[in-house]
Design an enzyme around this catalytic site. Sequence first.
Site, mmCIF file in Angstrom:
data_model
loop_
_atom_site.group_PDB
_atom_site.id
_atom_site.type_symbol
_atom_site.label_atom_id
_atom_site.label_comp_id
_atom_site.label_asym_id
_atom_site.label_seq_id
_atom_site.Cartn_x
_atom_site.Cartn_y
_atom_site.Cartn_z
ATOM 1 N N GLU A 81 14.420 5.386 37.789
ATOM 2 C CA GLU A 81 15.308 6.226 36.982
ATOM 3 C C GLU A 81 15.080 7.701 37.298
ATOM 4 O O GLU A 81 16.024 8.488 37.419
ATOM 5 C CB GLU A 81 15.065 5.955 35.494
ATOM 6 C CG GLU A 81 15.888 6.823 34.563
ATOM 7 C CD GLU A 81 15.273 6.968 33.189
ATOM 8 O OE1 GLU A 81 15.434 8.041 32.586
ATOM 9 O OE2 GLU A 81 14.616 6.014 32.731
ATOM 10 N N HIS A 82 13.805 8.085 37.447
ATOM 11 C CA HIS A 82 13.480 9.464 37.810
ATOM 12 C C HIS A 82 14.007 9.807 39.198
ATOM 13 O O HIS A 82 14.574 10.881 39.414
ATOM 14 C CB HIS A 82 11.958 9.666 37.776
ATOM 15 C CG HIS A 82 11.425 9.979 36.420
ATOM 16 N ND1 HIS A 82 10.894 11.204 36.087
ATOM 17 C CD2 HIS A 82 11.351 9.227 35.293
ATOM 18 C CE1 HIS A 82 10.518 11.196 34.822
ATOM 19 N NE2 HIS A 82 10.768 9.995 34.317
ATOM 20 N N GLU A 158 4.056 12.786 31.900
ATOM 21 C CA GLU A 158 4.833 12.237 30.785
ATOM 22 C C GLU A 158 4.050 11.158 30.052
ATOM 23 O O GLU A 158 4.094 11.070 28.820
ATOM 24 C CB GLU A 158 6.163 11.666 31.293
ATOM 25 C CG GLU A 158 7.204 12.706 31.641
ATOM 26 C CD GLU A 158 8.533 12.080 32.036
ATOM 27 O OE1 GLU A 158 8.706 10.858 31.819
ATOM 28 O OE2 GLU A 158 9.386 12.810 32.552
#
Length: 467
Positions: A81-82, A158
């Site tokens: 996704e990143h 994160e």
Amino acid sequence: MLPVRIHRGKAALLTLTRKRGAATYAQTLQNIPETQVTTLENGLRVASEESNQPTCTVGLWIEAGSRYEDAKTNGAGFFMEHMAFKGTKKRPGSAFEKEVENLGAHLNGYTSREQTAFYIKALSKDMPKVVELLSDLVQNCALEDSQIEKERGIILQELKEMDSNLTDVTFDYLHATAYQGTALAHTVEGTTENIKRLTRADLASYVDTHFKAPRMVLAAAGGISHRELVDAAKQHFTGAPFTYKGDSVPALAHCRFTGSEIRARDDALPLAHIALAVEGPGWADPDNVVLNVANAIIGRYDRTFGGGKNQSSRLAALAVEHNLCHSFEPFNASYSDTGLFGFHFVSDPLSIDDMMFCAQREWMRLCTSTTESEVTRAKNCLRNAMVAQRDGTTRVCENIGSHLLHYGRCIPLEEWEARISAIDARMVRDVCSKYIYDKCPAIAAVGPIEQLLDYNRIRSAMYWVRL
């Protein structure tokens, strides 16, 4: 005091207005635009809902997530996704994001346990360009080594920040114990060890396995034409792969539920986070609507809420009167073939036992003595939440994409309204008894939890001894 006179004509007008308002709700449900669905030759489903708006949201919903990963590849979907926003073969580096910005559009995405989504909100006239950008994103992701290493560092940072969100940590622990030994126990983000170890080949394999046309839904909502959307999809997604080599088709293995507990005691923390859940139904099970009504009866509470002891939720009124917790909220997390139905609360260390007692007693009351007035109120709350999902093109688009993945079709609000209207107090009692009464719960607790009773004591409160 002067007498108050009400003109009969005005009273009749007020009555007529009220009647019109009551009728308008049903008419509104019937007048919501129909969701049109077209399946392309390669299996890609194209769905849209047309409305006269200057903007639109177009997105891809993909049947892929952490449940499709194993212990070694857990985190690949989140990593991917990143990487999806970090350039394609046609638009290397930051060129992709700059092109989105030049449209004045908003690009976003997310990964969950069973689905991945990428969507763009833009002006309606730019819909064909948005479809082309989304097709480039999923079919030509560059996966440059330099960008992979850069994103690896960002993701690791994160993960450290996520550890400070104790609510998310508690729910990850809840999945880990409730579905121990199965794919649903994996976190969406993956482990630190996996993020450090994943390679370009792992990410490319993930894309090749899951980003197939039959596993994707191209959804759109707003000021668009379905025919034009289908034409754009045919132009840009015709080359999307749709075949698998041999027996490599990803399939969901059954994830068994285990009544169990996990405790992460840390007396240095100021507040305790507790989550308790039983196994709930999968997405398509009609019992889900009844359980959502049951959760609306329980209600939710936060110390910032007004109303005090006068709140309609009994549990909220008790929480205010006896200072039981800082907040609580019921949840119903559904997956393809299973789910977690429960509640989460945050409390002071010395209030855990009292809050758990009151919350479990409320569960038992749902199973044995739910009243019609409570169900009526809860149904209205659920209707309000249901209609609020139509607030903006992005939420409508997400509903379309998610529904086609979960149910195989987009369920209209008129059908949801019929299901809600059919629920009565006996149905709530029966369904709650089916899932809650005398069932083994899964428990996750984080923080100063010394006062949390042992598992057998909590399990014994899942039924009443009645004479």
